[in-house]
Design a protein around this motif. Structure first.
Motif, PDB file in Angstrom:
ATOM      1  N   ILE A   1       0.864  -1.178   0.000  1.00 54.17           N
ATOM      2  CA  ILE A   1       0.000   0.000   0.000  1.00 54.17           C
ATOM      3  C   ILE A   1       0.901   1.229   0.000  1.00 54.17           C
ATOM      4  N   GLY A   2       0.592   2.141  -0.877  1.00 54.92           N
ATOM      5  CA  GLY A   2       1.361   3.378  -0.944  1.00 54.92           C
ATOM      6  C   GLY A   2       0.475   4.588  -0.700  1.00 54.92           C
TER       7      GLY A   2
ATOM      8  N   VAL B   1      -3.698  16.897  -2.041  1.00 53.98           N
ATOM      9  CA  VAL B   1      -4.650  15.789  -2.029  1.00 53.98           C
ATOM     10  C   VAL B   1      -3.838  14.510  -1.842  1.00 53.98           C
ATOM     11  N   TYR B   2      -4.240  13.724  -0.865  1.00 47.99           N
ATOM     12  CA  TYR B   2      -3.528  12.492  -0.545  1.00 47.99           C
ATOM     13  C   TYR B   2      -4.300  11.289  -1.077  1.00 47.99           C
ATOM     14  N   TYR B   3      -3.569  10.392  -1.726  1.00 48.78           N
ATOM     15  CA  TYR B   3      -4.151   9.198  -2.319  1.00 48.78           C
ATOM     16  C   TYR B   3      -3.472   7.949  -1.766  1.00 48.78           C
ATOM     17  N   CYS B   4      -4.244   6.882  -1.601  1.00 54.36           N
ATOM     18  CA  CYS B   4      -3.620   5.592  -1.345  1.00 54.36           C
ATOM     19  C   CYS B   4      -3.790   4.719  -2.586  1.00 54.36           C
ATOM     20  N   ALA B   5      -2.920   3.731  -2.701  1.00 53.97           N
ATOM     21  CA  ALA B   5      -2.906   2.909  -3.906  1.00 53.97           C
ATOM     22  C   ALA B   5      -2.401   1.517  -3.568  1.00 53.97           C
ATOM     23  N   THR B   6      -2.753   0.559  -4.441  1.00 60.49           N
ATOM     24  CA  THR B   6      -2.309  -0.817  -4.263  1.00 60.49           C
ATOM     25  C   THR B   6      -2.106  -1.466  -5.626  1.00 60.49           C
ATOM     26  N   PRO B   7      -1.213  -2.447  -5.721  1.00 60.19           N
ATOM     27  CA  PRO B   7      -1.063  -3.187  -6.978  1.00 60.19           C
ATOM     28  C   PRO B   7      -2.263  -4.110  -7.192  1.00 60.19           C
TER      29      PRO B   7
ATOM     30  N   ALA C   1      11.013  -2.560   0.013  1.00 58.53           N
ATOM     31  CA  ALA C   1      10.550  -1.265   0.520  1.00 58.53           C
ATOM     32  C   ALA C   1      11.222  -0.111  -0.218  1.00 58.53           C
ATOM     33  N   SER C   2      12.444  -0.308  -0.666  1.00 53.86           N
ATOM     34  CA  SER C   2      13.162   0.760  -1.352  1.00 53.86           C
ATOM     35  C   SER C   2      12.522   1.126  -2.685  1.00 53.86           C
ATOM     36  N   MET C   3      11.638   0.268  -3.189  1.00 57.14           N
ATOM     37  CA  MET C   3      11.012   0.486  -4.490  1.00 57.14           C
ATOM     38  C   MET C   3       9.542   0.861  -4.384  1.00 57.14           C
ATOM     39  N   CYS C   4       8.967   0.807  -3.210  1.00 59.69           N
ATOM     40  CA  CYS C   4       7.505   0.915  -3.120  1.00 59.69           C
ATOM     41  C   CYS C   4       6.966   2.335  -3.187  1.00 59.69           C
ATOM     42  N   LEU C   5       7.836   3.338  -3.317  1.00 61.56           N
ATOM     43  CA  LEU C   5       7.361   4.704  -3.521  1.00 61.56           C
ATOM     44  C   LEU C   5       7.212   5.039  -5.006  1.00 61.56           C
ATOM     45  N   SER C   6       7.455   4.077  -5.860  1.00 57.11           N
ATOM     46  CA  SER C   6       7.325   4.300  -7.301  1.00 57.11           C
ATOM     47  C   SER C   6       5.878   4.132  -7.742  1.00 57.11           C
ATOM     48  N   MET C   7       5.347   5.117  -8.459  1.00 56.33           N
ATOM     49  CA  MET C   7       3.949   5.040  -8.895  1.00 56.33           C
ATOM     50  C   MET C   7       3.694   3.835  -9.789  1.00 56.33           C
TER      51      MET C   7
ATOM     52  N   VAL D   1       4.353   0.879  -9.448  1.00 50.80           N
ATOM     53  CA  VAL D   1       4.020  -0.340  -8.698  1.00 50.80           C
ATOM     54  C   VAL D   1       2.507  -0.526  -8.600  1.00 50.80           C
ATOM     55  N   TYR D   2       1.760   0.564  -8.704  1.00 58.44           N
ATOM     56  CA  TYR D   2       0.360   0.578  -8.290  1.00 58.44           C
ATOM     57  C   TYR D   2      -0.630   0.618  -9.439  1.00 58.44           C
TER      58      TYR D   2
END
Length: 130
Positions: free
Chosen positions: A34-35, A93-99, A108-114, A116-117
């Protein structure tokens, strides 16, 4: 169909706190990454924080380290973003996202990349102002 719903945004003074919620519908988010991302009009969406599915490791943007905390609550099928010591530059505006699938090899070092989602919530407005 997977759906994410954010809530908890609002108007807060500088130095204040908010807790954003991201509730999952249509799937169990226990082992999903979840990002949290944010976007200001005219600017690109940026990664704020994320939590991976394999071991709940987390990652934070440098601008929020030490102030924001991401937490997963499997019992409530929810991921929270606790935001403390808010600054005017956190306004967005804050958004959450999931693959669309579990990603056991995601670090974890890669999970801030859009990239992924796949699924995104509708967003919740956070305004930090005196």
């Amino acid at each position: 169909q997977a759906q994410l719903v954010e809530s908890g945004g609002g108007l807060v003074q500088p130095g204040g706190s908010l807790r954003l919620s991201c509730v999952a519908f249509g799937f169990t988010l226990d082992y999903y990454a979840i990002g949290w991302f944010r976007q200001v009009p005219g600017k690109e969406r940026e990664g704020v924080s994320c939590i991976i599915g394999s071991d709940d490791s987390t990652s934070y943007a440098d601008s929020v380290k030490g102030r924001f905390t991401i937490v997963r609550d499997n019992a409530k099928n929810t991921v929270y973003l606790q935001m403390n010591d808010l600054k005017p530059e956190d306004t967005a505006v804050y958004y959450c996202a999931t693959p669309d699938a579990m990603t056991p090899s995601l670090r974890a070092s890669m999970c801030l990349s859009m990239g992924v989602y796949d699924y995104w919530g509708q967003g919740t407005q956070v305004t930090v102002s005196s």
